[in-house]
Design a protein around this motif. Sequence first.
Motif, PDB file in Angstrom:
ATOM      1  N   GLU A  59       0.700  -1.196   0.095  1.00 29.65           N
ATOM      2  CA  GLU A  59       0.008  -0.164  -0.152  1.00 29.65           C
ATOM      3  C   GLU A  59       0.869   1.372   0.072  1.00 29.65           C
ATOM      4  O   GLU A  59       0.507   2.074  -0.647  1.00 29.65           O
ATOM      5  N   HIS A  63       0.722   4.179  -2.919  1.00 29.89           N
ATOM      6  CA  HIS A  63       0.603   5.753  -2.507  1.00 29.89           C
ATOM      7  C   HIS A  63       1.794   6.445  -2.837  1.00 29.89           C
ATOM      8  O   HIS A  63       1.584   7.574  -3.666  1.00 29.89           O
ATOM      9  N   ILE A 142      -7.451   0.484 -13.348  1.00 33.92           N
ATOM     10  CA  ILE A 142      -7.929   1.602 -12.107  1.00 33.92           C
ATOM     11  C   ILE A 142      -7.605   2.720 -12.591  1.00 33.92           C
ATOM     12  O   ILE A 142      -8.534   3.770 -12.163  1.00 33.92           O
ATOM     13  N   THR A 191      -2.836  -7.480  -4.139  1.00 35.50           N
ATOM     14  CA  THR A 191      -4.174  -6.852  -3.188  1.00 35.50           C
ATOM     15  C   THR A 191      -3.957  -5.436  -2.479  1.00 35.50           C
ATOM     16  O   THR A 191      -4.594  -4.651  -2.915  1.00 35.50           O
ATOM     17  N   GLY A 194      -3.472  -2.848  -5.306  1.00 39.37           N
ATOM     18  CA  GLY A 194      -4.770  -2.183  -5.835  1.00 39.37           C
ATOM     19  C   GLY A 194      -5.351  -1.387  -5.071  1.00 39.37           C
ATOM     20  O   GLY A 194      -5.796  -0.148  -5.237  1.00 39.37           O
ATOM     21  N   ILE A 195      -5.515  -1.671  -3.633  1.00 41.50           N
ATOM     22  CA  ILE A 195      -6.056  -1.022  -2.761  1.00 41.50           C
ATOM     23  C   ILE A 195      -5.563   0.494  -2.525  1.00 41.50           C
ATOM     24  O   ILE A 195      -6.157   1.417  -2.148  1.00 41.50           O
ATOM     25  N   ALA A 198      -5.998   2.751  -5.488  1.00 40.40           N
ATOM     26  CA  ALA A 198      -7.184   3.033  -5.516  1.00 40.40           C
ATOM     27  C   ALA A 198      -7.656   4.054  -4.556  1.00 40.40           C
ATOM     28  O   ALA A 198      -8.362   5.176  -4.779  1.00 40.40           O
ATOM     29  N   SER A 199      -6.787   4.087  -3.528  1.00 39.04           N
ATOM     30  CA  SER A 199      -7.093   5.075  -2.002  1.00 39.04           C
ATOM     31  C   SER A 199      -6.516   6.322  -2.613  1.00 39.04           C
ATOM     32  O   SER A 199      -6.912   7.458  -1.998  1.00 39.04           O
ATOM     33  N   ARG A 204     -11.822   7.488  -7.044  1.00 40.22           N
ATOM     34  CA  ARG A 204     -11.803   5.954  -6.959  1.00 40.22           C
ATOM     35  C   ARG A 204     -12.143   5.520  -5.527  1.00 40.22           C
ATOM     36  O   ARG A 204     -11.801   6.006  -4.564  1.00 40.22           O
ATOM     37  N   PRO A 206     -11.770   2.457  -3.197  1.00 34.77           N
ATOM     38  CA  PRO A 206     -10.970   1.282  -2.684  1.00 34.77           C
ATOM     39  C   PRO A 206     -11.696   0.037  -2.793  1.00 34.77           C
ATOM     40  O   PRO A 206     -11.293  -1.319  -3.319  1.00 34.77           O
ATOM     41  N   ASP A 209     -12.674  -0.358  -6.990  1.00 31.66           N
ATOM     42  CA  ASP A 209     -11.926  -0.146  -7.757  1.00 31.66           C
ATOM     43  C   ASP A 209     -10.632  -0.820  -7.283  1.00 31.66           C
ATOM     44  O   ASP A 209      -9.692  -1.231  -8.198  1.00 31.66           O
ATOM     45  N   GLY A 210     -10.321  -1.206  -5.810  1.00 34.36           N
ATOM     46  CA  GLY A 210      -8.989  -1.498  -5.348  1.00 34.36           C
ATOM     47  C   GLY A 210      -9.045  -3.121  -5.615  1.00 34.36           C
ATOM     48  O   GLY A 210      -7.800  -3.667  -5.665  1.00 34.36           O
TER      49      GLY A 210
END
Length: 232
Positions: A59, A63, A142, A191, A194-195, A198-199, A204, A206, A209-210
Amino acid sequence: MGSVRDLAPIILVIGFFQLFVLQQPLENVGSLLSGVFFVIIGLTFFIYGLEMGLFPIGESMAHAFAKKGSVFWLLTFAFALGFGTTVAEPALIAVADEAAKVAARAGHIDNHAEAMDSYSTGLRFTVALSVGFAIVIGVLRILKNWPIHFMIMIGYVMVIIMTGFAPDEIIGIAYDSGGVTTSTITVPLVTALGIGLASSISGRNPMLDGFGLIAFASLTPIIFVLAYGMVV
């Protein structure tokens, strides 16, 4: 205790069928109990490792790449992440090695170590390339907000068409390749990517779209391995 609860159904099923259906006593009870204990300990440490290491780093890097604003480096990272995690996937290594042994016994490749190693390595790298490609497509989805259901349907139509032209010997391996890629190493990092992505992107969700990257990682190996069988 969470690991014990998760493993309890498996232990109960095996114990019931062993004692009441097969009606045979368990052999090497001490070794079995020791093995179950080690599985519980291993599962516990694995879950802690995911929560402390793999999920946060996935994550945080998503970011960071979103803030950097470079689509090229984001897609490069996505491909490298998919490729690297899949090459190291234990389930894929086991399936590729077993497929090489079966292919050698069936006479499809030479029955010696070098040929089997080449076949196994080629299969692993084919699947790894496909997952890298899949994660790139998932990240683009995404970014561009493409509808995932249409993309998945198009992919499976391709699978159905290619199945009709691929050698019979590769079809089962191809379909299994879609499952073994989404295992212990690939799933947590992909995973989290993606999260996190999307965040980090405005507009978007999460939850909406995540998720979905794993679906691409399960689909593209089937296509690539079918193509591998048709070409190689």
